[in-house]
Design an enzyme around this catalytic site. Structure first.
Site, PDB file in Angstrom:
ATOM      1  N   ASP A   1      10.542  -8.723 -22.213  1.00 47.42           N
ATOM      2  CA  ASP A   1      10.937 -10.143 -22.253  1.00 47.42           C
ATOM      3  C   ASP A   1      10.102 -10.996 -21.293  1.00 47.42           C
ATOM      4  O   ASP A   1      10.370 -12.174 -21.110  1.00 47.42           O
ATOM      5  CB  ASP A   1      12.439 -10.285 -21.928  1.00 47.42           C
ATOM      6  CG  ASP A   1      12.786  -9.705 -20.542  1.00 47.42           C
ATOM      7  OD1 ASP A   1      11.880  -9.200 -19.842  1.00 47.42           O
ATOM      8  OD2 ASP A   1      13.974  -9.763 -20.164  1.00 47.42           O
TER       9      ASP A   1
ATOM     10  N   CYS B   1      -8.312   0.829  -1.470  1.00 45.70           N
ATOM     11  CA  CYS B   1      -8.263   0.291  -2.848  1.00 45.70           C
ATOM     12  C   CYS B   1      -8.933   1.247  -3.828  1.00 45.70           C
ATOM     13  O   CYS B   1      -8.458   1.434  -4.956  1.00 45.70           O
ATOM     14  CB  CYS B   1      -8.976  -1.052  -2.924  1.00 45.70           C
ATOM     15  SG  CYS B   1      -8.195  -2.322  -1.954  1.00 45.70           S
TER      16      CYS B   1
HETATM   17  C1  BEZ Z   1      -8.891  -0.837   2.103  1.00 45.43           C
HETATM   18  O1  BEZ Z   1      -8.750  -0.944   0.895  1.00 45.43           O
HETATM   19  O2  BEZ Z   1      -9.272   0.194   2.620  1.00 45.43           O
HETATM   20  C2  BEZ Z   1      -8.530  -2.000   3.009  1.00 45.43           C
HETATM   21  C3  BEZ Z   1      -8.717  -3.288   2.568  1.00 45.43           C
HETATM   22  C4  BEZ Z   1      -8.401  -4.338   3.420  1.00 45.43           C
HETATM   23  C5  BEZ Z   1      -7.895  -4.105   4.689  1.00 45.43           C
HETATM   24  C6  BEZ Z   1      -7.702  -2.797   5.097  1.00 45.43           C
HETATM   25  C7  BEZ Z   1      -8.021  -1.731   4.267  1.00 45.43           C
END
Ligand code: BEZ
EC number: 1.11.1.27
Length: 224
Positions: A139, A46
């Site tokens: 829209d 992330c």
């Molecule tokens: C990650 O962002 O690295 C991750 C998050 C949840 C499960 C596996 C990886």
């Protein structure tokens, strides 16, 4: 059944974000919008995704696309995590990113929008959010969705590429072929008669001959 299908209107939810409380339709205004979800704050994949999204924010802005992220943690967590994301990018470790992050602590929105990944759970056994991308048109209708599991990071250059394709369809009435890149020839949609295509695309329409004899593979240079 929760979730969103192509053509559905974006739900007009209210939510707390790192840039204050929003109502989604007001946030979108007349712009295109991209809502992308993340499993959890302070997780490695992330962090790399949000870093890349932050780097590409000026490109989305050029295309009149408002960006908003979602993760199932609180606003204070999101703000602290934003410092890590900026540091990952080699920037000052400040709390501000070029887009807000929705705090969906109770997973209310994640459930409503069909974003949970049943295979990835937190320490309490609760499912985490998958990596969803929703792209809405001006829209407020869903034009495209992408769903990846938590363990596979998305390609944000690909997301920009599909925005270009969606906008070419919306504004120039063309489709984009396999592996299309901005600047390549595009395709005349099958529903457009030849005579109209000639008028609509003054740079020319080029048809590839096929064994069937059917003249459906029609290309035109990418319109301006
Ligand atoms: C990650 O962002 O690295 C991750 C998050 C949840 C499960 C596996 C990886």
């Amino acid at each position: 059944m929760p979730g969103l299908l192509l053509g559905d209107e974006a739900p007009n939810f209210e939510a707390d974000t790192t840039q204050g409380r929003i109502r989604f339709h007001d946030f979108l205004g007349d712009s295109w919008g991209i809502l992308f979800s993340h499993p959890r704050d302070f997780t490695p994949v992330c962090t790399t995704e949000l870093g890349r999204a932050a780097k590409l924010a000026p490109e989305f802005s050029k295309r009149n696309v408002k960006m908003i992220a979602l993760s199932i943690d609180s606003v204070p967590d999101h703000l602290a995590w934003s410092k890590d994301i900026n540091a990952y990018n080699g920037d000052q470790p400040v709390e501000k990113l070029p887009f807000p992050i929705i705090a969906d602590k109770d997973r209310e929105l994640a459930v409503k929008l069909g974003m949970l990944d049943p295979d990835e759970r937190d320490k309490d056994g609760m499912p985490l959010t998958a990596r969803v991308v929703f792209i809405f048109g001006p829209d407020k209708k869903l034009k495209l969705s992408i769903l990846y599991p938590a363990t596979t990071g998305r390609n944000f250059d690909e997301i920009l590429r599909v925005v270009d394709s969606l906008q070419l369809t919306a504004y120039k009435k063309v489709a984009t072929p396999v592996d299309w890149k901005c600047g390549d020839s595009v395709m005349v949609v099958p529903t457009l008669p030849d005579e109209e295509a000639k008028k609509l695309f003054p740079k020319g329409v080029f048809t590839k001959d096929l064994p069937s004899g059917k003249k459906y593979l029609r290309y035109t240079p990418q319109p301006e």
